[in-house]
Design a protein around this motif. Structure first.
Motif, PDB file in Angstrom:
ATOM      1  N   ALA A  23       0.810  -1.225   0.000  1.00 56.80           N
ATOM      2  CA  ALA A  23       0.000   0.000   0.000  1.00 56.80           C
ATOM      3  C   ALA A  23       0.836   1.266   0.000  1.00 56.80           C
ATOM      4  O   ALA A  23       0.384   2.310  -0.487  1.00 56.80           O
ATOM      5  CB  ALA A  23      -0.940  -0.016   1.205  1.00 56.80           C
ATOM      6  N   TRP A  24       2.063   1.232   0.528  1.00 56.42           N
ATOM      7  CA  TRP A  24       2.877   2.443   0.645  1.00 56.42           C
ATOM      8  C   TRP A  24       3.494   2.890  -0.684  1.00 56.42           C
ATOM      9  O   TRP A  24       4.022   4.001  -0.786  1.00 56.42           O
ATOM     10  CB  TRP A  24       3.983   2.248   1.681  1.00 56.42           C
ATOM     11  N   ILE A  25       3.424   2.058  -1.708  1.00 59.79           N
ATOM     12  CA  ILE A  25       4.119   2.375  -2.965  1.00 59.79           C
ATOM     13  C   ILE A  25       3.560   3.631  -3.626  1.00 59.79           C
ATOM     14  O   ILE A  25       4.324   4.460  -4.147  1.00 59.79           O
ATOM     15  CB  ILE A  25       4.060   1.164  -3.915  1.00 59.79           C
ATOM     16  N   ASP A  26       2.245   3.812  -3.609  1.00 56.39           N
ATOM     17  CA  ASP A  26       1.691   5.007  -4.247  1.00 56.39           C
ATOM     18  C   ASP A  26       2.188   6.283  -3.574  1.00 56.39           C
ATOM     19  O   ASP A  26       2.381   7.310  -4.235  1.00 56.39           O
ATOM     20  CB  ASP A  26       0.165   4.968  -4.240  1.00 56.39           C
ATOM     21  N   ALA A  27       2.407   6.248  -2.270  1.00 58.53           N
ATOM     22  CA  ALA A  27       2.950   7.420  -1.578  1.00 58.53           C
ATOM     23  C   ALA A  27       4.370   7.715  -2.063  1.00 58.53           C
ATOM     24  O   ALA A  27       4.742   8.882  -2.253  1.00 58.53           O
ATOM     25  CB  ALA A  27       2.932   7.193  -0.071  1.00 58.53           C
ATOM     26  N   VAL A  28       5.164   6.676  -2.263  1.00 58.71           N
ATOM     27  CA  VAL A  28       6.534   6.877  -2.757  1.00 58.71           C
ATOM     28  C   VAL A  28       6.509   7.479  -4.154  1.00 58.71           C
ATOM     29  O   VAL A  28       7.279   8.391  -4.467  1.00 58.71           O
ATOM     30  CB  VAL A  28       7.316   5.552  -2.754  1.00 58.71           C
ATOM     31  N   MET A  29       5.630   6.997  -5.003  1.00 55.76           N
ATOM     32  CA  MET A  29       5.554   7.509  -6.367  1.00 55.76           C
ATOM     33  C   MET A  29       5.097   8.967  -6.404  1.00 55.76           C
ATOM     34  O   MET A  29       5.448   9.724  -7.310  1.00 55.76           O
ATOM     35  CB  MET A  29       4.602   6.651  -7.204  1.00 55.76           C
ATOM     36  N   LEU A  30       4.315   9.363  -5.417  1.00 55.66           N
ATOM     37  CA  LEU A  30       3.832  10.748  -5.357  1.00 55.66           C
ATOM     38  C   LEU A  30       4.850  11.676  -4.715  1.00 55.66           C
ATOM     39  O   LEU A  30       4.876  12.885  -5.028  1.00 55.66           O
ATOM     40  CB  LEU A  30       2.515  10.786  -4.573  1.00 55.66           C
ATOM     41  N   GLY A  31       5.720  11.146  -3.837  1.00 57.10           N
ATOM     42  CA  GLY A  31       6.651  11.988  -3.096  1.00 57.10           C
ATOM     43  C   GLY A  31       7.460  12.954  -3.935  1.00 57.10           C
ATOM     44  O   GLY A  31       7.489  14.174  -3.648  1.00 57.10           O
ATOM     45  N   PRO A  32       8.146  12.503  -5.002  1.00 52.83           N
ATOM     46  CA  PRO A  32       8.948  13.441  -5.792  1.00 52.83           C
ATOM     47  C   PRO A  32       8.117  14.532  -6.448  1.00 52.83           C
ATOM     48  O   PRO A  32       8.640  15.612  -6.751  1.00 52.83           O
ATOM     49  CB  PRO A  32       9.595  12.535  -6.856  1.00 52.83           C
ATOM     50  N   ARG A  33       6.840  14.267  -6.656  1.00 48.18           N
ATOM     51  CA  ARG A  33       5.991  15.287  -7.276  1.00 48.18           C
ATOM     52  C   ARG A  33       5.778  16.471  -6.347  1.00 48.18           C
ATOM     53  O   ARG A  33       5.655  17.618  -6.813  1.00 48.18           O
ATOM     54  CB  ARG A  33       4.646  14.671  -7.669  1.00 48.18           C
ATOM     55  N   PHE A  34       5.711  16.213  -5.034  1.00 46.82           N
ATOM     56  CA  PHE A  34       5.629  17.322  -4.081  1.00 46.82           C
ATOM     57  C   PHE A  34       6.921  18.134  -4.098  1.00 46.82           C
ATOM     58  O   PHE A  34       6.895  19.367  -4.032  1.00 46.82           O
ATOM     59  CB  PHE A  34       5.357  16.790  -2.674  1.00 46.82           C
TER      60      PHE A  34
END
Length: 296
Positions: free
Chosen positions: A215-226
């Motif tokens: 479940a945590w993978i989507d957060a990692v993929m979004l992190g660099p976008r922030f």
């Protein structure tokens, strides 16, 4: 050049109109890099739907097929456009979705969209665990293999051609692919353009890369976008802490996945189509800043 509504074979257009009624106007949607047709269709009853279609001979056909499968299992309550109909007609994969109006999310510091996006990420994790339709999408290893292949190509270059090479190698040396296993249906490609902000809600579009994993993978993929939008790595991790799955993510594997994400963008910025190199270089810069932060 992307195909237009009138470029579809007559039988394909007829099949679509049997589903939605006569099409009075077709507005092409030019955003995005995916090949194929993307168009907003206005029908005789005043309705609007979103059509995506691609030739089965296209290299992107497998991604359209994956989005089609994901669309059949996404819960109706999810903040995502419903798949109204899909089919394969005369060598074309056709997807008809609800049309969601709105704009891209603004992920910059202070934007009111940021909490909406994070709340939506929490909702995705909750609604898509356990993964609906176990066989609908592949395991996450299918997507990560592509990242690993591009990373290997860059790491094979002479050392002077890849800045921060030692940092990437150290991060990847602690990577365990098994840590990515899980039972959550993941979007896998969350960024500002895949959120549509409308009436105080963030809708998630374009499920072509959907996979099953932790479940945590989507957060990692979004992190660099922030980070790309102006947040520091520290601020980004504070934001992601609002996501329960993130809090239990294995630190070494988060860093390694962020490194793979970054190397993939570096590869595309160097070897990919010219029209996408600048924005991929900006994304890679953000990813590198995050990996550096997590490696110190």
């Amino acid at each position: 050049m992307k195909p237009q509504w009138d470029d579809l074979p007559g039988n394909v257009r007829h099949t679509v109109e049997q589903r939605i009624g006569q099409v009075l106007k077709a507005d092409p949607v030019t955003k995005g890099l995916m090949p194929g047709l993307a168009v907003r269709l206005h029908t005789e009853d005043g309705g609007t739907v979103f059509l995506k279609a691609v030739s089965t001979a296209s290299p992107a056909a497998s991604l359209y097929a994956r989005e089609r499968k994901a669309g059949t299992v996404l819960p109706p309550s999810l903040p995502a456009p419903r798949l109204l109909w899909s089919g394969e007609v005369e060598g074309w994969i056709v997807l008809l979705h609800e049309y969601v109006d709105g704009r891209d999310a603004d992920l910059s510091p202070g934007s009111p969209d940021v909490p909406l996006v994070l709340d939506t990420l929490v909702a995705l994790n909750e609604s898509l665990t356990p993964c609906p339709g176990q066989d609908a999408v592949p395991g996450v290893a299918a997507n990560v293999a592509m990242l690993q292949a591009k990373a290997a190509r860059l790491l094979a270059l002479p050392a002077e051609e890849l800045p921060y090479r030692a940092m990437y190698e150290a991060a990847l040396g602690r990577f365990s692919l098994d840590a990515l296993d899980g039972d959550t249906l993941l979007h896998y490609d969350l960024h500002s353009g895949n959120f549509r902000i409308d009436d105080g809600r963030a809708h998630v579009i374009d499920w072509a890369f959907a996979v099953r994993g932790a479940a945590w993978i989507d957060a990692v993929m979004l992190g660099p976008r922030f980070i790309e939008a102006g947040h520091t790595p520290e601020q980004t991790e504070t934001l992601l802490a609002r996501v329960l799955a993130w809090r239990s993510a294995p630190a070494d594997d988060v860093t390694a996945l962020a490194a793979l994400w970054t190397l993939f963008r570096l590869h595309k910025a160097r070897f990919g189509p010219a029209e996408g190199r600048d924005f991929r270089a900006r994304a890679a810069k953000a990813g590198r800043a995050w990996v550096r932060h997590r490696s110190t």
